[in-house]
Design a protein around this motif. Structure first.
Motif, PDB file in Angstrom:
ATOM      1  N   GLN A 250      59.281  20.726  82.617  1.00 40.52           N
ATOM      2  CA  GLN A 250      58.329  21.472  81.174  1.00 40.52           C
ATOM      3  C   GLN A 250      59.200  22.919  81.974  1.00 40.52           C
ATOM      4  O   GLN A 250      60.015  23.556  83.502  1.00 40.52           O
ATOM      5  CB  GLN A 250      57.530  21.928  81.798  1.00 40.52           C
ATOM      6  CG  GLN A 250      56.472  20.767  81.418  1.00 40.52           C
ATOM      7  CD  GLN A 250      56.040  19.162  82.305  1.00 40.52           C
ATOM      8  OE1 GLN A 250      56.499  20.208  83.713  1.00 40.52           O
ATOM      9  NE2 GLN A 250      56.336  18.562  82.373  1.00 40.52           N
ATOM     10  N   LEU A 251      60.028  23.665  80.419  1.00 39.42           N
ATOM     11  CA  LEU A 251      60.830  24.231  80.612  1.00 39.42           C
ATOM     12  C   LEU A 251      60.015  25.303  80.053  1.00 39.42           C
ATOM     13  O   LEU A 251      59.354  25.697  78.914  1.00 39.42           O
ATOM     14  CB  LEU A 251      62.029  24.532  79.978  1.00 39.42           C
ATOM     15  CG  LEU A 251      62.800  23.314  80.545  1.00 39.42           C
ATOM     16  CD1 LEU A 251      64.194  23.240  79.644  1.00 39.42           C
ATOM     17  CD2 LEU A 251      63.047  23.651  81.827  1.00 39.42           C
ATOM     18  N   VAL A 252      60.094  26.618  80.495  1.00 40.69           N
ATOM     19  CA  VAL A 252      59.622  27.812  79.893  1.00 40.69           C
ATOM     20  C   VAL A 252      60.634  29.610  80.180  1.00 40.69           C
ATOM     21  O   VAL A 252      60.454  29.489  80.547  1.00 40.69           O
ATOM     22  CB  VAL A 252      58.070  28.055  80.676  1.00 40.69           C
ATOM     23  CG1 VAL A 252      57.199  29.889  80.056  1.00 40.69           C
ATOM     24  CG2 VAL A 252      57.373  26.519  80.798  1.00 40.69           C
ATOM     25  N   GLU A 253      60.604  29.471  78.753  1.00 38.97           N
ATOM     26  CA  GLU A 253      61.788  30.715  78.989  1.00 38.97           C
ATOM     27  C   GLU A 253      60.333  31.949  78.400  1.00 38.97           C
ATOM     28  O   GLU A 253      59.262  32.126  78.079  1.00 38.97           O
ATOM     29  CB  GLU A 253      61.685  30.705  77.037  1.00 38.97           C
ATOM     30  CG  GLU A 253      62.885  29.925  77.067  1.00 38.97           C
ATOM     31  CD  GLU A 253      62.457  28.607  76.191  1.00 38.97           C
ATOM     32  OE1 GLU A 253      63.328  27.681  75.331  1.00 38.97           O
ATOM     33  OE2 GLU A 253      61.343  28.482  76.037  1.00 38.97           O
TER      34      GLU A 253
ATOM     35  N   THR B 253      70.413  38.276  67.005  1.00 41.72           N
ATOM     36  CA  THR B 253      68.569  37.963  66.793  1.00 41.72           C
ATOM     37  C   THR B 253      68.641  36.028  66.425  1.00 41.72           C
ATOM     38  O   THR B 253      69.082  35.897  65.471  1.00 41.72           O
ATOM     39  CB  THR B 253      67.793  38.687  65.541  1.00 41.72           C
ATOM     40  OG1 THR B 253      68.734  40.114  65.622  1.00 41.72           O
ATOM     41  CG2 THR B 253      67.008  38.764  65.375  1.00 41.72           C
ATOM     42  N   ASP B 254      68.080  36.104  66.684  1.00 45.28           N
ATOM     43  CA  ASP B 254      66.900  34.436  66.581  1.00 45.28           C
ATOM     44  C   ASP B 254      65.670  34.187  68.046  1.00 45.28           C
ATOM     45  O   ASP B 254      66.033  34.455  68.497  1.00 45.28           O
ATOM     46  CB  ASP B 254      68.633  33.447  67.323  1.00 45.28           C
ATOM     47  CG  ASP B 254      69.586  33.694  66.052  1.00 45.28           C
ATOM     48  OD1 ASP B 254      70.738  33.222  65.692  1.00 45.28           O
ATOM     49  OD2 ASP B 254      68.442  33.351  64.796  1.00 45.28           O
ATOM     50  N   VAL B 255      66.147  32.959  67.917  1.00 46.09           N
ATOM     51  CA  VAL B 255      65.303  32.057  68.869  1.00 46.09           C
ATOM     52  C   VAL B 255      65.938  31.123  70.291  1.00 46.09           C
ATOM     53  O   VAL B 255      66.405  31.113  68.993  1.00 46.09           O
ATOM     54  CB  VAL B 255      64.272  31.813  67.900  1.00 46.09           C
ATOM     55  CG1 VAL B 255      63.187  30.894  69.141  1.00 46.09           C
ATOM     56  CG2 VAL B 255      63.323  31.851  66.797  1.00 46.09           C
ATOM     57  N   TYR B 256      65.687  32.320  70.870  1.00 48.46           N
ATOM     58  CA  TYR B 256      66.185  30.912  72.169  1.00 48.46           C
ATOM     59  C   TYR B 256      66.374  30.272  72.584  1.00 48.46           C
ATOM     60  O   TYR B 256      64.852  30.202  73.327  1.00 48.46           O
ATOM     61  CB  TYR B 256      67.173  32.457  73.170  1.00 48.46           C
ATOM     62  CG  TYR B 256      68.476  33.530  72.417  1.00 48.46           C
ATOM     63  CD1 TYR B 256      67.351  34.294  71.726  1.00 48.46           C
ATOM     64  CD2 TYR B 256      69.449  33.031  72.882  1.00 48.46           C
ATOM     65  CE1 TYR B 256      68.430  34.810  70.548  1.00 48.46           C
ATOM     66  CE2 TYR B 256      70.191  34.182  72.300  1.00 48.46           C
ATOM     67  CZ  TYR B 256      70.242  34.956  71.041  1.00 48.46           C
ATOM     68  OH  TYR B 256      71.180  35.439  70.675  1.00 48.46           O
ATOM     69  N   TYR B 257      66.425  29.390  73.551  1.00 43.00           N
ATOM     70  CA  TYR B 257      65.918  27.864  73.317  1.00 43.00           C
ATOM     71  C   TYR B 257      67.006  28.401  75.152  1.00 43.00           C
ATOM     72  O   TYR B 257      67.586  27.333  74.893  1.00 43.00           O
ATOM     73  CB  TYR B 257      65.879  27.104  72.872  1.00 43.00           C
ATOM     74  CG  TYR B 257      64.925  26.716  71.992  1.00 43.00           C
ATOM     75  CD1 TYR B 257      66.080  27.413  70.452  1.00 43.00           C
ATOM     76  CD2 TYR B 257      63.775  26.698  71.481  1.00 43.00           C
ATOM     77  CE1 TYR B 257      65.071  27.746  69.546  1.00 43.00           C
ATOM     78  CE2 TYR B 257      62.546  26.675  70.445  1.00 43.00           C
ATOM     79  CZ  TYR B 257      63.441  26.943  68.853  1.00 43.00           C
ATOM     80  OH  TYR B 257      63.207  27.312  67.618  1.00 43.00           O
ATOM     81  N   CYS B 258      66.127  26.971  76.044  1.00 42.82           N
ATOM     82  CA  CYS B 258      66.572  26.570  77.046  1.00 42.82           C
ATOM     83  C   CYS B 258      66.128  25.854  77.128  1.00 42.82           C
ATOM     84  O   CYS B 258      65.585  24.527  76.781  1.00 42.82           O
ATOM     85  CB  CYS B 258      65.498  27.539  78.261  1.00 42.82           C
ATOM     86  SG  CYS B 258      65.594  26.519  79.734  1.00 42.82           S
TER      87      CYS B 258
ATOM     88  N   GLY C 146      60.786  27.996  73.154  1.00 44.87           N
ATOM     89  CA  GLY C 146      61.384  29.272  73.167  1.00 44.87           C
ATOM     90  C   GLY C 146      60.893  30.530  72.994  1.00 44.87           C
ATOM     91  O   GLY C 146      59.887  31.052  73.577  1.00 44.87           O
ATOM     92  N   THR C 147      62.219  32.012  72.911  1.00 43.70           N
ATOM     93  CA  THR C 147      62.053  32.916  73.169  1.00 43.70           C
ATOM     94  C   THR C 147      62.186  34.106  71.873  1.00 43.70           C
ATOM     95  O   THR C 147      63.649  33.615  71.965  1.00 43.70           O
ATOM     96  CB  THR C 147      62.247  33.838  73.802  1.00 43.70           C
ATOM     97  OG1 THR C 147      60.739  34.560  74.476  1.00 43.70           O
ATOM     98  CG2 THR C 147      63.150  33.680  74.480  1.00 43.70           C
ATOM     99  N   GLN C 148      61.895  34.871  71.365  1.00 41.02           N
ATOM    100  CA  GLN C 148      62.361  35.555  69.981  1.00 41.02           C
ATOM    101  C   GLN C 148      63.345  36.846  70.354  1.00 41.02           C
ATOM    102  O   GLN C 148      62.779  37.437  71.651  1.00 41.02           O
ATOM    103  CB  GLN C 148      61.297  35.989  69.102  1.00 41.02           C
ATOM    104  CG  GLN C 148      62.275  36.808  67.689  1.00 41.02           C
ATOM    105  CD  GLN C 148      63.124  36.261  66.492  1.00 41.02           C
ATOM    106  OE1 GLN C 148      62.513  35.625  66.388  1.00 41.02           O
ATOM    107  NE2 GLN C 148      63.997  36.186  66.707  1.00 41.02           N
TER     108      GLN C 148
END
Length: 127
Positions: A3-6, A91-96, A120-122
């Motif tokens: 599990q990944l949490v940004e 500017t984007d949603v960033y995903y790990c 994802g994190t905005q």
């Protein structure tokens, strides 16, 4: 399963900085290559930066070279993306993302090479 949490996204003015973090939990005993991707609504998910399990190999998209730095702390199961000199086009949603089985030096550069994704994190950069 991993599990990944940004975290660390937000609103910043152009020229400012943000530091994204991605914490991994679950089956973290395996060695994982990690990547940061970003995606705008209606567009493809693009690689921003990637890092090997050992940290010795990194890859950056041309658009962020010299401004972003990827790093990792395997003892904390966390990967970071330091973003400096931010531009409105960042500017984007960033995903790990994480990928097992690449050994200690290989990185993945395509989204379909990765097995696990965060939510994802905005990141919003105002002009």
């Amino acid at each position: 399963q991993v599990q990944l949490v940004e975290s660390g996204g937000g609103l910043v003015q152009a020229g400012g900085s943000l530091r994204l973090s991605c914490a991994a939990s679950g089956r973290t005993s395996s060695s994982y290559a990690m990547g940061w991707f970003r995606q705008a609504a209606g567009k493809e998910r693009d690689l921003v930066a990637a890092i090997s399990w050992s940290g010795g190999t990194t890859y950056y998209a041309d658009s962020v070279k010299g401004r972003f730095t990827i790093s990792r702390d395997n003892a904390k199961n966390t990967v970071y993306l330091q973003m400096d000199c931010l531009k409105p086009e960042d500017t984007d949603v960033y995903y790990c993302a994480a990928r097992a089985g690449f050994g200690s030096r290989r990185v993945g550069v395509a989204s379909d090479e990765y097995d696990y994704w965060g939510q994802g994190t905005q990141v919003t950069v105002s002009s």
